[in-house]
Design an enzyme around this catalytic site. Structure first.
Site, PDB file in Angstrom:
ATOM      1  CE  LYS A  99     -12.119   3.113  -1.406  1.00 34.07           C
ATOM      2  NZ  LYS A  99     -10.707   2.880  -1.711  1.00 34.07           N
ATOM      3  CG  ASN A 100      -9.193   0.228  -3.761  1.00 36.57           C
ATOM      4  OD1 ASN A 100      -9.967   1.183  -3.669  1.00 36.57           O
ATOM      5  ND2 ASN A 100      -8.307  -0.063  -2.824  1.00 36.57           N
ATOM      6  NE  ARG A 106      -4.799   9.490  -4.057  1.00 36.53           N
ATOM      7  CZ  ARG A 106      -3.905  10.470  -4.056  1.00 36.53           C
ATOM      8  NH1 ARG A 106      -4.146  11.589  -3.409  1.00 36.53           N
ATOM      9  NH2 ARG A 106      -2.759  10.336  -4.686  1.00 36.53           N
ATOM     10  CB  CYS A 161      -7.307   7.571   3.297  1.00 37.21           C
ATOM     11  SG  CYS A 161      -8.915   6.776   3.270  1.00 37.21           S
ATOM     12  CG  ASP A 172      -5.494  -0.861   1.513  1.00 38.96           C
ATOM     13  OD1 ASP A 172      -5.760   0.315   1.754  1.00 38.96           O
ATOM     14  OD2 ASP A 172      -4.822  -1.221   0.527  1.00 38.96           O
ATOM     15  CB  VAL A 213       2.606   0.466   0.901  1.00 40.40           C
ATOM     16  CG1 VAL A 213       1.922   1.134  -0.288  1.00 40.40           C
ATOM     17  CG2 VAL A 213       2.900  -1.000   0.589  1.00 40.40           C
TER      18      VAL A 213
HETATM   19  N1  EPU Z   1       3.268   7.185  -5.092  1.00 42.18           N
HETATM   20  C1  EPU Z   1       4.119   8.191  -5.460  1.00 42.18           C
HETATM   21  N2  EPU Z   1       3.827   8.906  -6.592  1.00 42.18           N
HETATM   22  C2  EPU Z   1       2.727   8.646  -7.349  1.00 42.18           C
HETATM   23  C3  EPU Z   1       1.852   7.608  -6.969  1.00 42.18           C
HETATM   24  C4  EPU Z   1       2.151   6.877  -5.823  1.00 42.18           C
HETATM   25  O1  EPU Z   1       5.132   8.435  -4.788  1.00 42.18           O
HETATM   26  O2  EPU Z   1       2.508   9.343  -8.353  1.00 42.18           O
HETATM   27  C5  EPU Z   1       3.550   6.411  -3.859  1.00 42.18           C
HETATM   28  C6  EPU Z   1       2.470   6.676  -2.789  1.00 42.18           C
HETATM   29  O3  EPU Z   1       2.706   7.869  -2.098  1.00 42.18           O
HETATM   30  C7  EPU Z   1       2.602   5.438  -1.916  1.00 42.18           C
HETATM   31  C8  EPU Z   1       2.967   4.361  -2.934  1.00 42.18           C
HETATM   32  O4  EPU Z   1       3.449   5.029  -4.101  1.00 42.18           O
HETATM   33  O5  EPU Z   1       3.636   5.605  -1.011  1.00 42.18           O
HETATM   34  C9  EPU Z   1       1.835   3.458  -3.318  1.00 42.18           C
HETATM   35  O6  EPU Z   1       0.721   4.209  -3.770  1.00 42.18           O
HETATM   36  P1  EPU Z   1      -0.257   3.678  -4.883  1.00 42.18           P
HETATM   37  O7  EPU Z   1      -0.166   4.573  -6.068  1.00 42.18           O
HETATM   38  O8  EPU Z   1      -0.029   2.232  -5.073  1.00 42.18           O
HETATM   39  O9  EPU Z   1      -1.668   3.903  -4.184  1.00 42.18           O
HETATM   40  P2  EPU Z   1      -3.003   4.417  -4.837  1.00 42.18           P
HETATM   41  O10 EPU Z   1      -3.162   3.890  -6.203  1.00 42.18           O
HETATM   42  O11 EPU Z   1      -3.147   5.882  -4.603  1.00 42.18           O
HETATM   43  C10 EPU Z   1      -4.461   2.368  -4.155  1.00 42.18           C
HETATM   44  C11 EPU Z   1      -5.682   2.161  -3.315  1.00 42.18           C
HETATM   45  C12 EPU Z   1      -5.305   2.287  -1.846  1.00 42.18           C
HETATM   46  C13 EPU Z   1      -4.236   1.263  -1.523  1.00 42.18           C
HETATM   47  C14 EPU Z   1      -3.020   1.457  -2.446  1.00 42.18           C
HETATM   48  C15 EPU Z   1      -1.958   0.408  -2.249  1.00 42.18           C
HETATM   49  C16 EPU Z   1      -7.427   2.970  -4.725  1.00 42.18           C
HETATM   50  C17 EPU Z   1      -8.459   3.993  -4.992  1.00 42.18           C
HETATM   51  N3  EPU Z   1      -6.674   3.152  -3.654  1.00 42.18           N
HETATM   52  O12 EPU Z   1      -4.046   3.702  -3.885  1.00 42.18           O
HETATM   53  O13 EPU Z   1      -6.481   1.966  -1.134  1.00 42.18           O
HETATM   54  O14 EPU Z   1      -3.826   1.424  -0.187  1.00 42.18           O
HETATM   55  O15 EPU Z   1      -3.462   1.404  -3.829  1.00 42.18           O
HETATM   56  O16 EPU Z   1      -2.471  -0.862  -2.499  1.00 42.18           O
HETATM   57  O17 EPU Z   1      -7.283   1.991  -5.461  1.00 42.18           O
HETATM   58  C18 EPU Z   1      -8.147   2.232   0.473  1.00 42.18           C
HETATM   59  O18 EPU Z   1      -8.856   1.494  -0.229  1.00 42.18           O
HETATM   60  O19 EPU Z   1      -8.485   2.601   1.626  1.00 42.18           O
HETATM   61  C19 EPU Z   1      -6.857   2.694  -0.036  1.00 42.18           C
HETATM   62  C20 EPU Z   1      -6.158   3.678   0.531  1.00 42.18           C
END
Ligand code: EPU
Length: 456
Positions: free
Chosen positions: A35-36, A107, A131, A325, A347
């Protein structure tokens, strides 16, 4: 209440799965593309001047959401089996209302910024969904986009971006190796003027797969040591043909389900290289696995060997650490381990909400704001309940459960299948279909005793 909240009272009557627990899961499941990665690969197709073909696409709601977003921007998207054809040759701007139909669902819209700015000179981003697992700010994304030369303006409808002077390469260091912000920089830098250097980048396998896709399209991206990625902007990218890497989160979910229900599941498509950290944890807990590396039919069989599970101290981290995850399904399995386990979530600040439902089922889990059992993290000083102590083994009993988010939701299902008696799990359509393809068919195929309520 946000669009993603639901309680047993507010969830639709149909959005519930009845689970008769106590049956070991036995059999085979197949995982398709992650998915990601798939959702980001779909966004990358926007950058091409010719059509792209993505294979191994799972039938999940996040793919439908991104399909909708691409279509309103003039991309022709067709799905044939698990192959997605995307033709971006007639990309056009979409109206705020059309885009806002997708507000609060995912997202991904934030990642359309760079490609749309390159193709159209402007972009509009609705309020994001995903989420409820923490604040999930987008400050890194917007900050990097501003550095690239984007003008960002917010109003009541959402965020508007433009690039009056085009986008140019940047030197940028992420405060935290965010997956999404790294993807944002990649998708923007590949066609920005000049060279971009990203420091403290995320290097998850899904990001490396996205880099492979961009490279196939004509990008020049160098992954250096120490989380440094260098991107040399090019003037034009073409379409790609790519098979998405398998979903290692789904694979770990089935593995944990096998362990928690004392069963045995062969996860076809699971790849050892992307799951090394999980496999080490699985074995430390007392689970058994065997890798079959046949390129077509291969996968990993996971099973409970019949001996007591062992407690462990773990912490989540960015790759190559233990994925955040993977945390929730592992915690369910740890409720069956013989002794005290620790899980330190580094995280996200708020990813243990689901444990209150597990406690109602008889699990012994306490949450702490200290960084237990590992390295101090950024949440410890800020009083977030981000460490869990799990005392096992606990006999789990059935309950009515409300799913709070996607991964926690699957863990609730695992707990319900491991428990004695009949549970009702609310919110399965709203949450689990976002990221688990055909999960009901797969569960039935593994012998789970599940059913939908009879509607009159
Ligand atoms: N963060 C910030 N500012 C930002 C972006 C992120 O502070 O502008 C912080 C977040 O709040 C968090 C940390 O950085 O504390 C990590 O967030 P990240 O940006 O890595 O997460 P994401 O890209 O929003 C993706 C996956 C998530 C997965 C995370 C970590 C997708 C669509 N989502 O989220 O997957 O948990 O990376 O590996 O790729 C899921 O599949 O259920 C899911 C939540």
């Amino acid at each position: 209440m946000s669009s993603t909240d639901a309680t047993p009272e507010t969830a639709s009557r149909e959005d519930v799965l009845i689970v008769h627990g106590g049956t070991p899961l036995e059999g085979d499941v197949t995982v398709r593309g992650a998915k990601n990665l798939v959702s980001k690969a779909m966004v990358a197709a926007l950058l091409g001047t010719s059509p792209s073909v993505l294979r191994s696409v799972p039938a999940i709601r996040d793919v439908e959401v991104v399909t909708g977003l691409l279509r309103v921007h003039g991309v022709d998207v067709e799905l044939d089996g698990d192959t997605l054809y995307m033709d971006p040759t007639s990309v056009e701007s979409a109206g705020v209302e059309e885009i806002n139909v997708h507000a609060g669902t995912s997202r991904i819209p934030i990642l359309l910024c760079g490609p749309l700015l390159h193709r159209l000179g402007r972009a509009f981003i609705p309020d994001l969904g995903g989420c409820n697992i923490g604040g999930r700010p987008i400050d890194f994304h917007l900050d990097a986009l501003r550095e690239f030369g984007a003008v960002v303006e917010k109003d009541a409808s959402g965020t508007h971006l433009s690039a009056p002077n085009g986008l140019h390469g940047i030197r940028y260091e992420l405060e935290f190796p965010s997956v999404g912000a790294t993807e944002q920089v990649l998708l923007t830098a590949v066609m920005a003027k000049g060279t971009t250097e990203l420091r403290n980048a995320a290097i998850e396998p899904e990001i490396i797969d996205l880099i492979c896709i961009l490279q196939k399209m004509g990008a020049i991206i160098k992954v250096h040591t120490n989380r440094v990625i260098e991107i040399v902007g090019v003037d034009e990218l073409k379409g790609y043909r790519h098979r998405a890497l398998p979903d290692r989160i789904e694979a770990a979910s089935w593995a944990s389900a096998a362990l928690a229900t004392e069963g045995s599941v062969f996860v076809r498509g699971a790849q050892q290289a992307d799951m090394m950290t999980f496999l080490n944890v699985f074995r430390s807990i007392g689970g058994a696995y065997e890798v079959d590396d046949d390129p077509v039919e291969g996968g990993i069989r996971f099973w409970h060997p019949g001996t007591a599970l062992k407690p462990v101290a773990l912490e989540t981290d960015v790759h190559p650490g233990l994925m955040t995850d993977w945390q929730q399904p592992i915690v369910v399995a740890l409720t069956q381990a013989d002794g005290l386990s620790i899980m330190h979530e580094t995280v996200y600040e708020n990813r243990f909400g689901y444990t209150s439902e597990l406690r109602r089922m008889g699990a012994n889990i306490e949450l702490y704001s200290d960084c237990l059992g590992g390295t101090p993290c950024r949440w410890g000083r800020r009083n977030f309940l981000h460490s869990a102590v799990i005392a096992g083994p606990s006999k789990l009993h059935a309950a009515d459960l409300q799913i709070p988010d996607l991964r926690a939701g699957f863990s609730h299902l695992i707990a319900a299948m491991a428990a004695e008696g009949t549970s009702r799990v609310y919110g399965v359509d709203r949450y689990i279909t976002r990221g688990y393809e055909n999960f009901e068919e797969k569960l039935l195929g593994l012998g789970a005793k599940i059913e939908r309520p009879v509607t009159k």
